[in-house]
Structures are given as structure tokens and as C-alpha cells.
Design a protein around this motif. Structure first.
Motif, mmCIF file in Angstrom:
data_model
loop_
_atom_site.group_PDB
_atom_site.id
_atom_site.type_symbol
_atom_site.label_atom_id
_atom_site.label_comp_id
_atom_site.label_asym_id
_atom_site.label_seq_id
_atom_site.Cartn_x
_atom_site.Cartn_y
_atom_site.Cartn_z
ATOM 1 N N ALA A 63 48.844 68.537 48.540
ATOM 2 C CA ALA A 63 50.341 68.347 49.200
ATOM 3 C C ALA A 63 50.954 69.322 48.464
ATOM 4 O O ALA A 63 51.970 70.647 49.194
ATOM 5 C CB ALA A 63 50.908 67.943 49.507
ATOM 6 N N ILE A 64 50.697 69.042 47.024
ATOM 7 C CA ILE A 64 52.316 69.808 46.763
ATOM 8 C C ILE A 64 51.834 71.282 46.016
ATOM 9 O O ILE A 64 52.664 71.871 46.451
ATOM 10 C CB ILE A 64 52.004 68.851 45.049
ATOM 11 N N THR A 65 50.865 71.179 46.193
ATOM 12 C CA THR A 65 50.560 72.427 46.013
ATOM 13 C C THR A 65 49.912 73.375 47.628
ATOM 14 O O THR A 65 50.834 74.344 46.903
ATOM 15 C CB THR A 65 48.622 72.768 46.010
ATOM 16 N N GLU A 66 50.702 72.786 48.339
ATOM 17 C CA GLU A 66 51.202 73.289 49.800
ATOM 18 C C GLU A 66 52.254 73.193 50.275
ATOM 19 O O GLU A 66 52.885 73.676 51.115
ATOM 20 C CB GLU A 66 50.672 72.391 51.015
ATOM 21 N N LYS A 67 53.466 72.632 48.936
ATOM 22 C CA LYS A 67 54.656 72.238 49.286
ATOM 23 C C LYS A 67 55.462 72.054 50.483
ATOM 24 O O LYS A 67 55.995 72.007 50.916
ATOM 25 C CB LYS A 67 55.063 74.463 49.239
ATOM 26 N N ARG A 68 54.837 70.628 50.598
ATOM 27 C CA ARG A 68 55.025 69.760 51.261
ATOM 28 C C ARG A 68 56.272 68.775 50.959
ATOM 29 O O ARG A 68 55.966 68.933 49.179
ATOM 30 C CB ARG A 68 54.114 68.626 51.427
ATOM 31 N N ASP A 69 57.498 69.062 51.274
ATOM 32 C CA ASP A 69 59.368 68.822 51.009
ATOM 33 C C ASP A 69 58.136 66.866 50.519
ATOM 34 O O ASP A 69 59.191 66.941 49.831
ATOM 35 C CB ASP A 69 59.459 68.585 52.118
ATOM 36 N N TRP A 70 57.324 65.883 50.695
ATOM 37 C CA TRP A 70 57.260 64.765 50.659
ATOM 38 C C TRP A 70 56.778 64.723 49.251
ATOM 39 O O TRP A 70 56.682 63.422 48.887
ATOM 40 C CB TRP A 70 56.947 63.831 51.342
ATOM 41 N N ALA A 71 55.482 65.666 48.762
ATOM 42 C CA ALA A 71 54.724 65.590 47.895
ATOM 43 C C ALA A 71 55.082 65.282 46.941
ATOM 44 O O ALA A 71 55.077 64.297 45.982
ATOM 45 C CB ALA A 71 53.299 66.823 48.113
ATOM 46 N N PRO A 72 56.034 65.273 46.375
ATOM 47 C CA PRO A 72 55.694 65.071 44.300
ATOM 48 C C PRO A 72 56.677 63.899 44.878
ATOM 49 O O PRO A 72 56.466 63.118 43.512
ATOM 50 C CB PRO A 72 57.539 66.459 44.419
ATOM 51 N N ALA A 73 57.908 63.280 45.871
ATOM 52 C CA ALA A 73 57.423 62.015 45.331
ATOM 53 C C ALA A 73 57.114 61.142 45.427
ATOM 54 O O ALA A 73 56.930 59.850 45.283
ATOM 55 C CB ALA A 73 59.059 61.780 46.531
#
Length: 98
Positions: A14-24
Motif C-alpha cells: 500500500a505504501i508502494t502504491e502511494k495510498r494516503d493511509w498506508a504510512p500511518a
């Protein structure tokens, strides 16, 4: 048997896909003490939706329950759309629903 990945692998995707919520989501997941214990660290999930649902306690996260329910619903809609016949990506390779 279905193809599964660990919750951490799904969140990293999800981080790789740059989803807004993923880092959190990854930060919240990695701050759980039991994440570092076996077998929890290797918990397998069949989907990103399942990984997010089980990664941490949404209500006790800094973002709050409503934030994570919206993120979950977004994933749910995307997964449902991808299962429809004829689903495709834009010509530039981006997803229609992002």
C-alpha cells in the motif's frame, strides 16, 4: 489454498502504491508490541482489506475509527470493482478508482 501475504507485506504494498493511509497504518501496526512476537509477526492475510482490518486497533489510533473505516471502505470498493468483468486500468497505467 489462497495466495496470502503477511499484514506487513500488504501494508508495504500500500505504501508502494502511494495510498494516503498506508504510512500511518504501517506505523500503527509496528507500534503494537505483539507484532514483534511469533506467530503474530507472520500473520497471513488474503487481502489488503483483511490486513488493514487486523493490523491495529482503529479506535485507539491517533487517526481514529472514522478515518480507518473510510480507508477500509475505499479498499473494499476498489477490490469489488477489480472483481467485475472488464475492469481495466487507464492507458497511463493508473487505476480508475485512485
Amino acid at each position: 489454498m489462497k495466495n496470502t501475504k503477511s499484514a506487513i507485506e500488504h501494508l508495504a504494498q500500500a505504501i508502494t502504491e502511494k495510498r494516503d493511509w498506508a504510512p500511518a497504518a504501517m506505523k500503527n501496526h509496528l507500534t503494537r508490541l505483539e507484532v514483534l512476537e511469533v506467530p503474530f509477526f507472520g500473520m497471513q492475510c488474503e487481502s489488503m482489506k483483511e490486513a488493514l482490518a487486523s493490523a491495529f486497533d482503529w479506535a485507539n489510533s491517533p487517526e481514529g475509527l472514522d478515518y480507518w473505516m473510510k480507508a477500509y471502505r475505499q479498499i473494499e470498493i476498489e477490490e469489488d470493482m477489480k472483481s467485475l468483468a472488464g475492469y481495466d486500468k487507464r492507458k497511463d497505467g493508473t487505476d480508475f478508482y485512485n
